[in-house]
Design an enzyme around this catalytic site. Structure first.
Site, mmCIF file in Angstrom:
data_model
loop_
_atom_site.group_PDB
_atom_site.id
_atom_site.type_symbol
_atom_site.label_atom_id
_atom_site.label_comp_id
_atom_site.label_asym_id
_atom_site.label_seq_id
_atom_site.Cartn_x
_atom_site.Cartn_y
_atom_site.Cartn_z
ATOM 1 C CB CYS A 99 26.470 -12.960 12.354
ATOM 2 S SG CYS A 99 25.039 -12.131 13.106
ATOM 3 C CG HIS A 149 32.466 -12.042 13.348
ATOM 4 N ND1 HIS A 149 31.814 -12.292 12.314
ATOM 5 C CD2 HIS A 149 31.646 -12.058 14.446
ATOM 6 C CE1 HIS A 149 30.720 -12.070 12.546
ATOM 7 N NE2 HIS A 149 30.450 -11.983 13.683
ATOM 8 C CD GLU A 158 37.503 -11.787 15.486
ATOM 9 O OE1 GLU A 158 37.832 -12.317 14.284
ATOM 10 O OE2 GLU A 158 36.475 -11.067 15.556
ATOM 11 C CE LYS A 188 30.591 -8.251 11.176
ATOM 12 N NZ LYS A 188 31.376 -9.329 10.630
ATOM 13 C CG HIS A 219 27.171 -7.590 12.403
ATOM 14 N ND1 HIS A 219 27.058 -8.447 11.286
ATOM 15 C CD2 HIS A 219 27.048 -8.464 13.462
ATOM 16 C CE1 HIS A 219 27.268 -9.676 11.931
ATOM 17 N NE2 HIS A 219 27.327 -9.550 13.092
ATOM 18 C CG PHE A 245 23.241 -14.183 17.759
ATOM 19 C CD1 PHE A 245 24.516 -13.568 18.262
ATOM 20 C CD2 PHE A 245 22.127 -13.400 17.857
ATOM 21 C CE1 PHE A 245 24.558 -12.335 18.854
ATOM 22 C CE2 PHE A 245 22.224 -12.018 18.353
ATOM 23 C CZ PHE A 245 23.404 -11.297 18.941
#
Length: 327
Positions: free
Chosen positions: A82, A222, A233, A251, A256, A315
Site C-alpha cells: 500500500c 495514511h 500513526e 481514505k 483504500h 504490508f
C-alpha cells in the site's frame, strides 16, 4: 496523458530517451489470472489466453504507459504494497536528482475488486464489517473504526527538476522537497505499534527537505480506518509533531486503493498546498480520548499551507513519507 498535458508537455515534442515511468502496482492483473485459472480447470490448456502473462504481470502497467507516452527512459514498477504509489514518487525523485531523466511520470494503480481478493482481505480481518452502512464504513481515526473499505483507482504525477521546468515555462504545482523510506522489520502485515519504523521514513523526508518537525503545516495521513494503523500513526504524529498540524485522511472518501493510495494522496497533498484547503476526514465525528491530533472534520479548513507531509504505509512494514512545499 492528463497529467502530461497538465504539465504543458507533449510526447510528440520531448526526447523520450530522457523520460522515465515509475508506476507502483501491488498485485497486478489478478482478475485475468483468476478467470484463466477457471478456464484451465474447466476446459483445458487451449482455453487459456495467450495474453495472460502480459495482462497479469505487475510491471505491465508501467510498460503500457511508456508505450503510450513514447517514454524510453527507465521504466520501473515498485511493489511495496500500500506504499507503492508513494514509493514510485520517491524513486522518480531519485532518477531526477541522479540525472538519469529530465521528466518522470510517476504514480500508482490498482484494480483488484474481485471476489477472491476481497474475500482474502475479509478473511484476514482487514475490512470493515459495517455492511449495513457502506457510506459510513471507512472511518479513519474514529473510535469505532473496524477496518478499511477496499477500493481501486490510479493517480499520476509529472516530476521535473525545478530549474528545467521553469526554464521551459512550466508552472509547478508544488515542490517535492524530500522523500524518506524505511521498513518496520516487525510483522508481515501489522505495523510496529510504537511507530518508530514509520518515524524513520518521516525523519528522512524532513532531513532531505531541510525541515524540523515544527516546520510542517499539514499532514495527509495514511489513515486506513483499521484499529492498528490509526493507533500507530497517532502515536507517531503526536510524538513527532507536538504543535499539532492539521491532519486529513482521504481514505474516508475514496476507500483504500492499495498500491494507488500513496499516489492519490500525494495529489491531494499537492492540491492542498495549491488551493489552501485541507479537506475533512469523512465519518469522523470525534476522536478517541487517546488520540491527541488536530483532525480536520465536518468541513474543509481554509488556511494557507506552505509545507506538508504525505504518509504511506504498507504490508511488509514498508513506510514512505513525501515532503511537499508550496511552489
Amino acid at each position: 496523458r492528463q497529467a502530461v498535458a497538465d504539465a504543458g508537455l507533449a510526447p510528440a515534442r520531448w526526447d523520450g530517451s530522457r523520460v522515465g515511468v515509475v508506476l507502483g502496482v501491488g498485485v497486478g492483473g489478478v482478475s485475468v489470472l483468476v478467470d484463466n485459472a477457471a478456464k484451465l480447470a474447466a476446459s483445458g490448456p487451449e482455453a487459456v489466453s495467450p495474453l495472460l502473462v502480459p495482462m497479469m504481470i505487475p510491471n505491465a502497467a508501467a510498460g503500457e504507459v511508456a508505450i503510450a507516452l513514447k517514454a524510453g527512459g527507465p521504466s520501473l514498477a515498485p511493489a511495496t504494497a500500500c506504499a507503492s504509489g508513494a514509493t514510485a514518487v520517491a524513486v522518480a525523485r531519485d532518477l531526477l536528482l541522479g540525472g538519469s531523466c529530465d521528466v518522470v511520470v510517476a504514480g500508482g494503480a490498482e484494480s483488484v475488486l474481485t471476489p477472491l481478493v476481497v474475500t482474502a482481505f475479509a478473511r484476514m480481518g482487514a475490512l470493515s464489517t459495517r455492511n449495513g452502512d457502506p457510506a459510513g464504513a471507512s472511518r479513519p481515526f474514529a473510535a469505532d473504526r473496524d477496518g478499511f473499505v477496499i477500493g481501486e483507482g490510479a493517480a499520476m504525477l509529472v516530476l521535473e527538476r525545478e530549474a528545467g521546468a521553469r526554464a521551459r515555462g512550466g508552472r509547478p504545482r508544488a515542490l517535492l522537497t524530500g522523500a524518506g523510506s524505511s521498513t518496520d522489520a516487525h510483522h508481515p502485515t501489522a505495523p510496529a505499534p510504537d511507530g518508530y519504523g514509520a518515524q524513520r521514513a518521516v525523519q528522512a523526508a524532513l532531513d532531505q527537505a531541510g525541515w524540523t518537525p515544527s516546520d510542517v503545516d499539514h499532514i495527509n495521513a495514511h489513515g486506513t480506518s483499521t484499529p492498528l494503523n490509526d493507533a500507530m500513526e497517532t502515536t507517531l504524529i503526536s510524538r513527532l509533531f507536538p504543535h499539532r498540524p492539521p491532519v486529513t485522511a482521504p481514505k474516508g472518501v475514496v476507500g483504500h486503493t492499495l498500491a494507488a493510495a500513496g499516489a492519490i494522496e500525494a495529489v491531494a497533498t499537492v492540491l492542498t498546498l495549491e488551493r489552501s484547503v485541507v479537506p475533512p476526514i469523512a465519518n469522523l465525528d470525534a476522536l478517541p480520548d487517546a488520540f491527541p491530533l488536530d483532525c480536520v472534520t465536518k468541513e474543509p479548513r481554509h488556511q494557507r499551507v506552505e509545507t506538508a507531509l504525505s504518509h504511506s504505509f504498507g504490508f511488509g512494514g514498508h513506510n514512505v513519507a513525501l515532503a511537499f512545499q508550496r511552489a
